[in-house]
Write an enzyme that holds these catalytic residues in place. Structure first.
Site, mmCIF file in Angstrom:
data_model
loop_
_atom_site.group_PDB
_atom_site.id
_atom_site.type_symbol
_atom_site.label_atom_id
_atom_site.label_comp_id
_atom_site.label_asym_id
_atom_site.label_seq_id
_atom_site.Cartn_x
_atom_site.Cartn_y
_atom_site.Cartn_z
ATOM 1 C CD GLN A 76 60.995 73.390 15.570
ATOM 2 O OE1 GLN A 76 62.142 73.668 15.231
ATOM 3 N NE2 GLN A 76 60.730 72.475 16.473
ATOM 4 C CG PHE A 77 53.542 75.100 14.012
ATOM 5 C CD1 PHE A 77 52.587 74.761 14.959
ATOM 6 C CD2 PHE A 77 53.932 74.145 13.086
ATOM 7 C CE1 PHE A 77 52.028 73.487 14.969
ATOM 8 C CE2 PHE A 77 53.387 72.879 13.091
ATOM 9 C CZ PHE A 77 52.424 72.553 14.035
ATOM 10 C CB THR A 78 56.386 72.483 17.311
ATOM 11 O OG1 THR A 78 57.760 72.521 16.929
ATOM 12 C CG2 THR A 78 55.570 71.731 16.269
#
Length: 146
Positions: A76-78
């Site tokens: 989850q790069f966010t």
């Protein structure tokens, strides 16, 4: 990484279940610029040994193996979102996709080498995550806090 204790969880891609667990942990993982393979290894070992499951007396003394649970690990790069300035987060702190995927896979491989049963999402896919939180019990692990 965000560790969330769950009663059950699953992740779907294009309407198909690609990972599913019963009691255990959902771990959302984000590689940020400057993170290393050593960081991935350190956090995986730490997550595998984190005593956040209740023993027979209701005290959080058990790790995932002692509890007999599994982990669902999702990229989850966010989590690298920079949100303080303006109203639209920026993601410039996130690691480049090729290196981020390598660090994500390293994290999962180390968990498995520690004897943890690991299910995963699909890196960079649009995923739908379903979970039933337990507690809720959530831990935030940040490489800057090491």
């Amino acid at each position: 990484a965000i560790l969330q204790r769950v009663l059950e969880a699953s992740v779907l891609v294009d309407g198909k279940t690609v990972g599913e667990i019963g009691p255990g942990l959902v771990i959302l993982v984000c590689a940020e610029q400057g993170d290393s393979e050593d960081d991935a290894t350190f956090f995986a070992h730490k997550a595998a040994k984190m005593r956040i499951f209740s023993d027979s007396e209701g005290k959080t003394n058990l790790d995932i193996a002692q509890k007999g649970g599994k982990m669902l690990v999702i990229s989850q790069f966010t989590l690298a979102g920079v949100w303080r300035s303006g109203n639209r987060p920026g993601f410039s702190r996130a690691e480049a996709p090729v290196r981020a995927k390598m660090l994500y896979e390293k994290f999962c491989d180390v968990l498995r080498s520690d004897g943890v049963e690991v299910e995963t999402g699909i890196f960079a896919a649009d995923m739908k995550v379903h979970l039933v939180g337990d507690g809720p019990f959530t831990i935030v692990m940040d490489s800057r806090d090491k």
